[in-house]
Motif scaffolding. Structure first.
Motif, PDB file in Angstrom:
ATOM      1  N   GLY A   1       5.676   0.959   9.411  1.00 22.81           N
ATOM      2  CA  GLY A   1       4.354   1.168   8.826  1.00 22.81           C
ATOM      3  C   GLY A   1       3.989   2.633   8.739  1.00 22.81           C
ATOM      4  O   GLY A   1       4.836   3.481   8.433  1.00 22.81           O
ATOM      5  N   ASP A   2       2.733   2.956   9.036  1.00 23.08           N
ATOM      6  CA  ASP A   2       2.255   4.343   8.954  1.00 23.08           C
ATOM      7  C   ASP A   2       2.917   5.284   9.956  1.00 23.08           C
ATOM      8  O   ASP A   2       2.817   6.512   9.809  1.00 23.08           O
ATOM      9  N   ARG A   3       3.604   4.758  10.963  1.00 19.39           N
ATOM     10  CA  ARG A   3       4.270   5.627  11.961  1.00 19.39           C
ATOM     11  C   ARG A   3       5.351   6.494  11.335  1.00 19.39           C
ATOM     12  O   ARG A   3       5.720   7.514  11.903  1.00 19.39           O
ATOM     13  N   ILE A   4       5.860   6.120  10.159  1.00 17.78           N
ATOM     14  CA  ILE A   4       6.913   6.949   9.543  1.00 17.78           C
ATOM     15  C   ILE A   4       6.398   8.345   9.195  1.00 17.78           C
ATOM     16  O   ILE A   4       7.192   9.259   9.040  1.00 17.78           O
TER      17      ILE A   4
ATOM     18  N   ALA B   1      19.235   6.640  -1.015  1.00 18.80           N
ATOM     19  CA  ALA B   1      18.220   7.616  -0.631  1.00 18.80           C
ATOM     20  C   ALA B   1      16.917   7.266  -1.339  1.00 18.80           C
ATOM     21  O   ALA B   1      16.927   6.607  -2.378  1.00 18.80           O
ATOM     22  N   GLY B   2      15.817   7.712  -0.745  1.00 13.99           N
ATOM     23  CA  GLY B   2      14.536   7.462  -1.381  1.00 13.99           C
ATOM     24  C   GLY B   2      13.399   8.166  -0.671  1.00 13.99           C
ATOM     25  O   GLY B   2      13.599   8.862   0.327  1.00 13.99           O
ATOM     26  N   ILE B   3      12.224   7.976  -1.221  1.00 10.31           N
ATOM     27  CA  ILE B   3      11.006   8.575  -0.680  1.00 10.31           C
ATOM     28  C   ILE B   3       9.958   7.475  -0.564  1.00 10.31           C
ATOM     29  O   ILE B   3       9.773   6.700  -1.507  1.00 10.31           O
ATOM     30  N   ILE B   4       9.310   7.409   0.580  1.00  4.69           N
ATOM     31  CA  ILE B   4       8.197   6.481   0.777  1.00  4.69           C
ATOM     32  C   ILE B   4       6.929   7.329   0.781  1.00  4.69           C
ATOM     33  O   ILE B   4       6.847   8.323   1.508  1.00  4.69           O
ATOM     34  N   GLU B   5       5.963   6.939  -0.042  1.00  4.55           N
ATOM     35  CA  GLU B   5       4.713   7.690  -0.163  1.00  4.55           C
ATOM     36  C   GLU B   5       3.529   6.775   0.115  1.00  4.55           C
ATOM     37  O   GLU B   5       3.601   5.569  -0.105  1.00  4.55           O
ATOM     38  N   LYS B   6       2.440   7.394   0.577  1.00  2.00           N
ATOM     39  CA  LYS B   6       1.185   6.670   0.734  1.00  2.00           C
ATOM     40  C   LYS B   6       0.047   7.663   0.551  1.00  2.00           C
ATOM     41  O   LYS B   6       0.061   8.754   1.128  1.00  2.00           O
TER      42      LYS B   6
ATOM     43  N   GLY C   1       0.787  -1.220   0.000  1.00  2.00           N
ATOM     44  CA  GLY C   1       0.000   0.000   0.000  1.00  2.00           C
ATOM     45  C   GLY C   1       0.828   1.283   0.000  1.00  2.00           C
ATOM     46  O   GLY C   1       0.276   2.375   0.029  1.00  2.00           O
ATOM     47  N   PHE C   2       2.136   1.165  -0.026  1.00  2.00           N
ATOM     48  CA  PHE C   2       3.046   2.302  -0.061  1.00  2.00           C
ATOM     49  C   PHE C   2       3.726   2.334  -1.440  1.00  2.00           C
ATOM     50  O   PHE C   2       3.755   1.325  -2.147  1.00  2.00           O
ATOM     51  N   ARG C   3       4.291   3.474  -1.805  1.00  2.00           N
ATOM     52  CA  ARG C   3       5.147   3.592  -2.975  1.00  2.00           C
ATOM     53  C   ARG C   3       6.542   3.940  -2.492  1.00  2.00           C
ATOM     54  O   ARG C   3       6.715   4.879  -1.708  1.00  2.00           O
TER      55      ARG C   3
ATOM     56  N   THR D   1      -1.304  12.956  -0.332  1.00  2.00           N
ATOM     57  CA  THR D   1      -0.198  12.003  -0.311  1.00  2.00           C
ATOM     58  C   THR D   1       0.736  12.324   0.838  1.00  2.00           C
ATOM     59  O   THR D   1       1.223  13.448   0.966  1.00  2.00           O
ATOM     60  N   LYS D   2       0.986  11.313   1.681  1.00  2.00           N
ATOM     61  CA  LYS D   2       1.948  11.454   2.772  1.00  2.00           C
ATOM     62  C   LYS D   2       3.308  11.025   2.230  1.00  2.00           C
ATOM     63  O   LYS D   2       3.396  10.139   1.382  1.00  2.00           O
TER      64      LYS D   2
END
Length: 99
Positions: A94-97, A50-55, A33-35, A61-62
């Motif tokens: 999980g979503d805590r990030i 390095a990277g980006i986690i999105e949801k 469920g994340f990108r 978009t977080k």
């Protein structure tokens, strides 16, 4: 601000690298469920992890950006490792990030 921190901030703030060139972004990877968007950049004769986690959420978009100390000899290696680290972050937090 020390040069390394300034370069890092500029990369994440959309200012490109120290040379001002924006490198092409890697394709995002869907995971639970994340990108995960790998975003390695040239550093110290290699590429920095390095990277980006999105949801997506009801409010938009977080996004969570991450940088790790590891460097790799090629952009492909750094991209692959950023995906592994992104998955690890998602599995552990999980979503805590986003909090």
């Amino acid at each position: 601000m020390p040069s390394i921190l300034k370069d890092l901030w500029n990369r994440f703030a959309g200012g490109g690298g120290a040379s001002g060139r924006e490198e092409p972004a890697a394709e995002p990877v869907e995971y639970k469920g994340f990108r995960i968007r790998p975003a390695p950049y040239s550093a110290k004769g290699g590429y920095q992890t390095a990277g980006i986690i999105e949801k997506d959420s009801g409010t938009g978009t977080k996004e969570h950006r991450f940088v790790r100390a590891e460097t790799h000899p090629s952009k492909d290696d750094a991209t692959a490792f950023a995906i592994v680290k992104g998955k690890q972050i998602i599995d552990e937090q999980g979503d805590r990030i986003f909090g």
